[in-house]
Design a protein around this motif. Structure first.
Motif, PDB file in Angstrom:
ATOM      1  N   VAL A  31      21.427  59.514  51.080  1.00 57.75           N
ATOM      2  CA  VAL A  31      20.698  58.829  50.009  1.00 57.75           C
ATOM      3  C   VAL A  31      19.688  59.818  49.426  1.00 57.75           C
ATOM      4  O   VAL A  31      18.940  60.455  50.162  1.00 57.75           O
ATOM      5  N   PRO A  32      19.676  59.988  48.100  1.00 57.61           N
ATOM      6  CA  PRO A  32      18.718  60.920  47.496  1.00 57.61           C
ATOM      7  C   PRO A  32      17.276  60.499  47.757  1.00 57.61           C
ATOM      8  O   PRO A  32      16.984  59.315  47.905  1.00 57.61           O
ATOM      9  N   VAL A  33      16.391  61.470  47.822  1.00 57.89           N
ATOM     10  CA  VAL A  33      14.976  61.202  48.053  1.00 57.89           C
ATOM     11  C   VAL A  33      14.437  60.352  46.906  1.00 57.89           C
ATOM     12  O   VAL A  33      14.638  60.669  45.740  1.00 57.89           O
ATOM     13  N   GLY A  34      13.788  59.261  47.248  1.00 57.75           N
ATOM     14  CA  GLY A  34      13.195  58.393  46.241  1.00 57.75           C
ATOM     15  C   GLY A  34      14.113  57.287  45.770  1.00 57.75           C
ATOM     16  O   GLY A  34      13.689  56.404  45.036  1.00 57.75           O
ATOM     17  N   ALA A  35      15.388  57.307  46.157  1.00 55.20           N
ATOM     18  CA  ALA A  35      16.324  56.259  45.746  1.00 55.20           C
ATOM     19  C   ALA A  35      16.345  55.159  46.796  1.00 55.20           C
ATOM     20  O   ALA A  35      16.217  55.417  47.991  1.00 55.20           O
ATOM     21  N   ALA A  36      16.511  53.915  46.349  1.00 59.20           N
ATOM     22  CA  ALA A  36      16.541  52.790  47.276  1.00 59.20           C
ATOM     23  C   ALA A  36      17.888  52.686  47.977  1.00 59.20           C
ATOM     24  O   ALA A  36      17.959  52.358  49.161  1.00 59.20           O
ATOM     25  N   THR A  37      18.970  52.953  47.274  1.00 56.18           N
ATOM     26  CA  THR A  37      20.309  52.866  47.850  1.00 56.18           C
ATOM     27  C   THR A  37      21.097  54.125  47.523  1.00 56.18           C
ATOM     28  O   THR A  37      20.735  54.885  46.628  1.00 56.18           O
ATOM     29  N   ALA A  38      22.181  54.300  48.251  1.00 59.61           N
ATOM     30  CA  ALA A  38      23.059  55.451  47.992  1.00 59.61           C
ATOM     31  C   ALA A  38      23.846  55.204  46.708  1.00 59.61           C
ATOM     32  O   ALA A  38      24.256  54.080  46.439  1.00 59.61           O
ATOM     33  N   PRO A  39      24.065  56.235  45.891  1.00 54.62           N
ATOM     34  CA  PRO A  39      24.847  56.048  44.662  1.00 54.62           C
ATOM     35  C   PRO A  39      26.315  55.817  44.980  1.00 54.62           C
ATOM     36  O   PRO A  39      26.854  56.342  45.951  1.00 54.62           O
ATOM     37  N   THR A  40      26.963  55.028  44.141  1.00 57.16           N
ATOM     38  CA  THR A  40      28.398  54.782  44.297  1.00 57.16           C
ATOM     39  C   THR A  40      29.172  55.938  43.673  1.00 57.16           C
ATOM     40  O   THR A  40      28.597  56.807  43.015  1.00 57.16           O
ATOM     41  N   ALA A  41      30.483  55.934  43.863  1.00 57.01           N
ATOM     42  CA  ALA A  41      31.322  56.993  43.285  1.00 57.01           C
ATOM     43  C   ALA A  41      31.227  56.971  41.767  1.00 57.01           C
ATOM     44  O   ALA A  41      31.173  58.024  41.120  1.00 57.01           O
ATOM     45  N   ALA A  42      31.184  55.767  41.173  1.00 56.74           N
ATOM     46  CA  ALA A  42      31.084  55.659  39.714  1.00 56.74           C
ATOM     47  C   ALA A  42      29.739  56.205  39.227  1.00 56.74           C
ATOM     48  O   ALA A  42      29.667  56.857  38.183  1.00 56.74           O
ATOM     49  N   ASP A  43      28.664  55.957  39.992  1.00 60.96           N
ATOM     50  CA  ASP A  43      27.350  56.486  39.610  1.00 60.96           C
ATOM     51  C   ASP A  43      27.340  58.008  39.638  1.00 60.96           C
ATOM     52  O   ASP A  43      26.731  58.653  38.790  1.00 60.96           O
ATOM     53  N   MET A  44      27.995  58.594  40.632  1.00 63.35           N
ATOM     54  CA  MET A  44      28.001  60.055  40.746  1.00 63.35           C
ATOM     55  C   MET A  44      28.884  60.709  39.684  1.00 63.35           C
ATOM     56  O   MET A  44      28.679  61.859  39.332  1.00 63.35           O
ATOM     57  N   MET A  45      29.872  59.981  39.164  1.00 70.53           N
ATOM     58  CA  MET A  45      30.742  60.533  38.131  1.00 70.53           C
ATOM     59  C   MET A  45      30.147  60.400  36.739  1.00 70.53           C
ATOM     60  O   MET A  45      30.593  61.059  35.808  1.00 70.53           O
ATOM     61  N   ASP A  46      29.144  59.551  36.564  1.00 72.89           N
ATOM     62  CA  ASP A  46      28.522  59.325  35.265  1.00 72.89           C
ATOM     63  C   ASP A  46      27.562  60.477  34.968  1.00 72.89           C
ATOM     64  O   ASP A  46      26.644  60.715  35.751  1.00 72.89           O
ATOM     65  N   PRO A  47      27.751  61.213  33.863  1.00 73.40           N
ATOM     66  CA  PRO A  47      26.844  62.338  33.579  1.00 73.40           C
ATOM     67  C   PRO A  47      25.444  61.840  33.239  1.00 73.40           C
ATOM     68  O   PRO A  47      25.272  60.827  32.569  1.00 73.40           O
ATOM     69  N   GLY A  48      24.451  62.559  33.710  1.00 70.94           N
ATOM     70  CA  GLY A  48      23.066  62.192  33.453  1.00 70.94           C
ATOM     71  C   GLY A  48      22.611  62.616  32.069  1.00 70.94           C
ATOM     72  O   GLY A  48      23.371  63.188  31.282  1.00 70.94           O
ATOM     73  N   THR A  49      21.342  62.361  31.774  1.00 70.84           N
ATOM     74  CA  THR A  49      20.831  62.697  30.448  1.00 70.84           C
ATOM     75  C   THR A  49      20.714  64.205  30.261  1.00 70.84           C
ATOM     76  O   THR A  49      20.783  64.689  29.131  1.00 70.84           O
ATOM     77  N   GLN A  50      20.532  64.968  31.324  1.00 72.52           N
ATOM     78  CA  GLN A  50      20.474  66.421  31.159  1.00 72.52           C
ATOM     79  C   GLN A  50      21.857  66.995  30.898  1.00 72.52           C
ATOM     80  O   GLN A  50      21.990  68.002  30.214  1.00 72.52           O
ATOM     81  N   ALA A  51      22.894  66.368  31.418  1.00 71.62           N
ATOM     82  CA  ALA A  51      24.249  66.849  31.182  1.00 71.62           C
ATOM     83  C   ALA A  51      24.714  66.501  29.772  1.00 71.62           C
ATOM     84  O   ALA A  51      25.473  67.254  29.167  1.00 71.62           O
ATOM     85  N   ARG A  52      24.285  65.371  29.240  1.00 73.33           N
ATOM     86  CA  ARG A  52      24.671  64.929  27.896  1.00 73.33           C
ATOM     87  C   ARG A  52      23.430  64.401  27.189  1.00 73.33           C
ATOM     88  O   ARG A  52      23.232  63.192  27.114  1.00 73.33           O
ATOM     89  N   PRO A  53      22.573  65.273  26.691  1.00 69.64           N
ATOM     90  CA  PRO A  53      21.351  64.805  26.037  1.00 69.64           C
ATOM     91  C   PRO A  53      21.653  64.097  24.722  1.00 69.64           C
ATOM     92  O   PRO A  53      22.662  64.362  24.075  1.00 69.64           O
ATOM     93  N   GLU A  54      20.762  63.181  24.370  1.00 63.39           N
ATOM     94  CA  GLU A  54      20.912  62.487  23.100  1.00 63.39           C
ATOM     95  C   GLU A  54      20.436  63.380  21.973  1.00 63.39           C
ATOM     96  O   GLU A  54      19.583  64.235  22.144  1.00 63.39           O
ATOM     97  N   ARG A  55      20.978  63.164  20.812  1.00 63.67           N
ATOM     98  CA  ARG A  55      20.592  63.953  19.650  1.00 63.67           C
ATOM     99  C   ARG A  55      19.274  63.423  19.106  1.00 63.67           C
ATOM    100  O   ARG A  55      19.121  62.239  18.887  1.00 63.67           O
ATOM    101  N   ASN A  56      18.320  64.307  18.887  1.00 70.38           N
ATOM    102  CA  ASN A  56      17.030  63.876  18.375  1.00 70.38           C
ATOM    103  C   ASN A  56      16.626  64.650  17.121  1.00 70.38           C
ATOM    104  O   ASN A  56      15.467  64.698  16.769  1.00 70.38           O
ATOM    105  N   VAL A  57      17.581  65.249  16.464  1.00 69.85           N
ATOM    106  CA  VAL A  57      17.304  66.029  15.270  1.00 69.85           C
ATOM    107  C   VAL A  57      17.756  65.229  14.050  1.00 69.85           C
ATOM    108  O   VAL A  57      18.869  64.733  13.996  1.00 69.85           O
ATOM    109  N   GLU A  58      16.880  65.103  13.083  1.00 70.09           N
ATOM    110  CA  GLU A  58      17.250  64.398  11.863  1.00 70.09           C
ATOM    111  C   GLU A  58      18.124  65.306  11.003  1.00 70.09           C
ATOM    112  O   GLU A  58      17.831  66.478  10.825  1.00 70.09           O
TER     113      GLU A  58
END
Length: 88
Positions: free
Chosen positions: A38-65
């Motif tokens: 279980v990652p430090v600070g997390a309440a539960t262990a992530p599921t396989a689907a959670d680990m396969m979902d890219p985070g915001t650093q892997a796919r940042p949102e566009r913030n440029v007009e």
């Protein structure tokens, strides 16, 4: 030349067969092995689907007009002409 074509077709058929043999089952932990810690600070262990979902650093949102109209470029103090060198 026909031999090269036949070899190319055979290689292509083998590559197609190899590419089509991937599994389409859901991910499951291997029997007898522990799940990831279980990652430090997390309440539960992530599921396989959670680990396969890219985070915001892997796919940042566009913030440029995007520009909707052309604009004149402002004065650039670093846009200087090249220095003239004395002829040697």
């Amino acid at each position: 030349m026909a031999r090269h074509v036949r070899n190319g077709l055979m290689i292509g058929a083998m590559a197609l067969a190899l590419a089509s043999c991937g599994g389409r089952e859901s991910l499951k932990p291997v029997a007898g092995q522990k799940l990831p810690a279980v990652p430090v600070g997390a309440a539960t262990a992530p599921t396989a689907a959670d680990m396969m979902d890219p985070g915001t650093q892997a796919r940042p949102e566009r913030n440029v007009e995007l520009l909707t109209q052309s604009r004149q470029r402002g004065n650039d103090e670093f846009d200087l002409p090249p220095e003239s060198r004395p002829q040697q």
